[in-house]
Design an enzyme around this catalytic site. Sequence first.
Site, short mmCIF file in Angstrom:
data_model
loop_
_atom_site.label_atom_id
_atom_site.label_comp_id
_atom_site.label_asym_id
_atom_site.label_seq_id
_atom_site.Cartn_x
_atom_site.Cartn_y
_atom_site.Cartn_z
CD GLU A 3 4.74 -10.26 5.10
OE1 GLU A 3 4.54 -11.48 5.21
OE2 GLU A 3 4.42 -9.61 4.08
CB ILE A 7 -0.99 -0.01 1.19
CG1 ILE A 7 -1.93 1.19 1.11
CG2 ILE A 7 -0.27 -0.08 2.51
CD1 ILE A 7 -3.13 1.09 2.05
CB ALA A 8 2.63 2.99 -2.14
CG ASN A 51 5.70 2.58 7.97
OD1 ASN A 51 5.16 3.61 8.38
ND2 ASN A 51 5.60 2.18 6.71
CE1 TYR A 54 -1.52 -0.93 6.54
CE2 TYR A 54 0.53 -1.49 7.64
CZ TYR A 54 -0.16 -1.08 6.51
OH TYR A 54 0.53 -0.80 5.36
#
Length: 151
Positions: free
Chosen positions: A105, A71-72, A110, A117
């Site tokens: 992962e 995811i970016a 981060n 999440y």
Amino acid sequence: MNIIYTKLSKEHLDSIAALDKLCFTLCWSRALFESELSNINAHYTVAICDGKVVGYVGIVCVAGEGSITNIAVHPDYRNHGIATCLLDMILNFADENELEFVTLEVRESNINAIHLYEKFGFETVGKRKNYYSDNHETALLMTKYTIHQST
């Protein structure tokens, strides 16, 4: 800011590969993204603002389980809810496809991603020591069980 969310297509490949290179030290190649287009178990959604790909998320589904690949969000477009929307969309996809759980992962450092999440109900279920080849950082293995979880 008007963001359009759509399924990944061939026309997005150059942009998504460039975005991946911008966001990650260990990035995927354009060829790898292209191979995902023909993977019947993969599903990718891109976020587009003014014709520019500004984010994406991908999931691979096998045997009732989902694994979020990446995811970016482009650095210039962060903190506008794009990652939240992308994650929400991929989890809705998981529910629609009756996946029992979704895993991912994430780098232990981060913190922003980990908080996102956790906000969506992911829990840390393990660690993968030396997971990232660039700096040997540990990855947290996070899982979210869905409403379709077997009992």
